[in-house]
Design an enzyme around this catalytic site. Structure first.
Site, PDB file in Angstrom:
ATOM      1  N   CYS A   1      86.835  21.721 -57.427  1.00  0.00           N
ATOM      2  CA  CYS A   1      86.584  20.934 -56.245  1.00  0.00           C
ATOM      3  C   CYS A   1      85.680  20.119 -55.504  1.00  0.00           C
ATOM      4  O   CYS A   1      85.413  19.433 -54.962  1.00  0.00           O
ATOM      5  CB  CYS A   1      86.685  21.903 -54.955  1.00  0.00           C
ATOM      6  SG  CYS A   1      87.927  23.453 -55.437  1.00  0.00           S
TER       7      CYS A   1
ATOM      8  N   HIS B   1      83.872  20.650 -45.938  1.00  0.00           N
ATOM      9  CA  HIS B   1      84.445  21.175 -47.178  1.00  0.00           C
ATOM     10  C   HIS B   1      85.639  22.125 -46.164  1.00  0.00           C
ATOM     11  O   HIS B   1      86.660  21.724 -46.855  1.00  0.00           O
ATOM     12  CB  HIS B   1      83.934  22.464 -48.227  1.00  0.00           C
ATOM     13  CG  HIS B   1      84.107  22.802 -49.243  1.00  0.00           C
ATOM     14  ND1 HIS B   1      84.559  21.396 -50.402  1.00  0.00           N
ATOM     15  CD2 HIS B   1      85.398  23.529 -49.540  1.00  0.00           C
ATOM     16  CE1 HIS B   1      85.322  22.384 -50.997  1.00  0.00           C
ATOM     17  NE2 HIS B   1      85.839  23.576 -50.755  1.00  0.00           N
TER      18      HIS B   1
ATOM     19  N   GLU C   1      80.149  28.129 -45.153  1.00  0.00           N
ATOM     20  CA  GLU C   1      79.832  26.561 -44.410  1.00  0.00           C
ATOM     21  C   GLU C   1      78.860  26.689 -42.881  1.00  0.00           C
ATOM     22  O   GLU C   1      78.296  25.920 -43.224  1.00  0.00           O
ATOM     23  CB  GLU C   1      81.241  25.812 -44.637  1.00  0.00           C
ATOM     24  CG  GLU C   1      80.606  24.095 -44.591  1.00  0.00           C
ATOM     25  CD  GLU C   1      81.172  23.259 -44.901  1.00  0.00           C
ATOM     26  OE1 GLU C   1      80.884  21.876 -45.327  1.00  0.00           O
ATOM     27  OE2 GLU C   1      82.952  23.758 -44.854  1.00  0.00           O
TER      28      GLU C   1
ATOM     29  N   LYS D   1      90.860  17.989 -44.498  1.00  0.00           N
ATOM     30  CA  LYS D   1      91.866  18.584 -45.185  1.00  0.00           C
ATOM     31  C   LYS D   1      92.573  19.584 -44.331  1.00  0.00           C
ATOM     32  O   LYS D   1      93.871  19.812 -45.583  1.00  0.00           O
ATOM     33  CB  LYS D   1      90.958  19.860 -45.931  1.00  0.00           C
ATOM     34  CG  LYS D   1      90.150  19.576 -47.594  1.00  0.00           C
ATOM     35  CD  LYS D   1      89.540  20.788 -48.280  1.00  0.00           C
ATOM     36  CE  LYS D   1      88.947  20.469 -49.207  1.00  0.00           C
ATOM     37  NZ  LYS D   1      87.861  19.680 -48.949  1.00  0.00           N
TER      38      LYS D   1
ATOM     39  N   HIS E   1      94.258  19.976 -49.712  1.00  0.00           N
ATOM     40  CA  HIS E   1      92.567  20.117 -50.776  1.00  0.00           C
ATOM     41  C   HIS E   1      93.657  19.852 -51.913  1.00  0.00           C
ATOM     42  O   HIS E   1      94.195  19.915 -52.579  1.00  0.00           O
ATOM     43  CB  HIS E   1      92.402  21.423 -51.304  1.00  0.00           C
ATOM     44  CG  HIS E   1      91.219  21.796 -51.995  1.00  0.00           C
ATOM     45  ND1 HIS E   1      90.828  20.946 -52.438  1.00  0.00           N
ATOM     46  CD2 HIS E   1      90.373  22.943 -51.278  1.00  0.00           C
ATOM     47  CE1 HIS E   1      89.338  21.162 -52.852  1.00  0.00           C
ATOM     48  NE2 HIS E   1      89.589  22.187 -51.965  1.00  0.00           N
TER      49      HIS E   1
ATOM     50  N   PHE F   1      84.868  25.748 -56.720  1.00  0.00           N
ATOM     51  CA  PHE F   1      84.625  27.562 -57.589  1.00  0.00           C
ATOM     52  C   PHE F   1      83.662  27.332 -58.893  1.00  0.00           C
ATOM     53  O   PHE F   1      83.772  26.609 -59.073  1.00  0.00           O
ATOM     54  CB  PHE F   1      86.357  27.353 -58.334  1.00  0.00           C
ATOM     55  CG  PHE F   1      87.421  28.113 -57.455  1.00  0.00           C
ATOM     56  CD1 PHE F   1      87.771  28.776 -56.298  1.00  0.00           C
ATOM     57  CD2 PHE F   1      88.752  28.217 -57.839  1.00  0.00           C
ATOM     58  CE1 PHE F   1      88.173  29.006 -55.315  1.00  0.00           C
ATOM     59  CE2 PHE F   1      89.602  28.795 -57.290  1.00  0.00           C
ATOM     60  CZ  PHE F   1      89.543  29.057 -56.243  1.00  0.00           C
TER      61      PHE F   1
END
Length: 418
Positions: A165, A305, A316, A338, A343, A406
């Site tokens: 991502c 994010h 976050e 998002k 996403h 990830f």
């Protein structure tokens, strides 16, 4: 050596929120959810029936039929946004030194649809190995960068980043460094992803990463709300033309914003879960500010994010609180685009950088949608401004955009109003 200044002079977009800058900004600002029942395949037997799909995309409007057969959807998306961004930049390529113009592109999953289709054909056939001769060139993640360079004769640096991502945020980082080191005048950068396939949805379902709110797909992506249950899969592409400031000024280019700092780090914690204290996220934001010589209290907006996962959102926000201290509760605006687009995986970093540029351009923070007043997560300080449900006009001089992937890959990009 003296580092060059790097600016953004062109934008191109293809996303669930629209296929041009004006439509995308309108949908982000108005908070129009793009999540709906999947049409790319019959998802009725999957745990998740919905996603944020690109709509009204017609590759034949700019590619020959023969070309389309040789390109996976993620490469088609890349070609579309590169064309849009180059046109938006007003670059006159015949007058440029094309050895000084490069392409740095990103895709996390590459041609997953092409791979899936050929494997299905093989395993349901008579067992004789008949494969598309273009299978490998359609699947490999680097091929989009190659196609863009071939289409425009761009002979400078050409490479691909892959970091889940965080992929296209890493692409922007590499482009930024090449230009400021004087190794290129212009770089076409960004990312593209087409992961809404049976394998993509099924794989993320098996990880329990996706929202399963099938009764209300429009409101499923709800970052920072207590009832969030996973992210909504998206797709698309975004392209940014990064350029040496002197080169841009010499040709009278429109400058959207300046890239002034980038932080890179690893969580070194877990393959899919974030560090619970947000240590990797804290480090990248601190590094981006340090590189730019910007104090935390100078930052006006963070495009988080903000995936809408139970663990990710908390980590976050904790990182933001550690970096920004009291400014987190007094003058700093946060939001997650998002919530509108889902996403977009490997394309998310580039799309959200583009969205942040538009926020600076319009001096407006796009909202985090799908939040209900009774859905407050006690993990978050009530003083934090998540810009829930309504866009807010405000002065934005500096803005951060965060991308985490990830594997623990983290990128934070600091943009400045030019």
């Amino acid at each position: 050596m003296q580092l060059r200044r790097v600016v953004i002079t062109g934008l191109g977009v293809l996303s669930p929120a629209g296929n041009d800058l004006q439509t995308v900004w309108s949908n982000l600002k108005e908070g129009n959810s793009t999540s709906d029942v999947i049409t790319h395949f019959d998802a009725s037997k999957f745990k998740t029936h919905f996603a944020c799909e690109v709509k009204n995309f017609d590759a034949s409007s700019f590619l020959e039929v023969k070309e389309i057969r040789h390109l996976d959807l993620f490469s088609q998306y890349a070609m579309y946004v590169a064309r849009e961004a180059i046109a938006d930049s007003s670059l006159n390529l015949p007058e440029e030194d094309l050895t000084r113009i490069g392409v740095i592109w990103g895709s996390g999953m590459g041609g997953i649809k092409s791979y899936e289709d050929d494997m299905r054909d093989y395993f349901t056939s008579d067992g004789i190995p008949r494969f598309n001769p273009f299978l490998i060139p359609k699947v490999i993640t680097n091929i989009a960068a190659g196609h863009i360079s071939i289409a425009y004769g761009l002979r400078g640096v050409n490479l691909t980043t892959t970091s889940a991502c965080a992929t296209s945020a890493h692409s922007i980082s590499e482009a930024f460094n090449y230009i400021r080191l004087g190794k290129a005048n212009v770089i076409i950068t960004g990312g593209s992803e087409a992961p809404i396939t049976q394998c993509g949805v099924g794989g993320f379902n098996a990880m329990h990463a996706l929202s399963t709110r099938n009764d209300s797909p429009k409101t499923a992506s709800r970052p920072f709300s207590k009832s969030r249950d996973g992210f909504v899969l998206g797709e698309g592409a975004a392209c940014l033309v990064l350029e040496d400031l002197e080169h841009a000024e010499a040709r009278g280019a429109h400058i959207y914003a300046e890239v002034v700092g980038i932080g890179l780090s690893a969580d070194a914690y877990h393959i899919t879960a974030p560090d619970p204290q947000g240590k990797g996220a804290e480090l990248v934001m601190s590094l981006a500010l340090e590189e730019a010589g910007v104090k935390p209290e100078q930052v006006d907006y963070i495009n988080t994010h903000g995936t809408s996962t139970p663990l990710g959102d908390i980590a976050e926000v904790r990182a933001i609180e550690h970096v920004f201290g009291e400014h987190t509760y007094n003058g700093l605006s946060l939001s997650s685009t998002k919530s509108v687009t889902g996403h977009m995986m490997g394309a998310a970093g580039a799309f959200e950088a583009l969205a942040t540029v538009l926020a600076i351009e319009h001096q407006t923070v796009p909202p985090t949608i799908n939040h209900q007043p009774d859905d407050i997560d006690e993990a978050f300080d009530e003083r934090i401004d998540f810009t829930f449900n309504q866009a807010r006009q405000r002065a934005i001089s500096y803005a951060l955009t965060n991308s985490f992937g990830f594997g623990g890959h983290n990128v934070s990009i600091l943009l400045k109003k030019y």
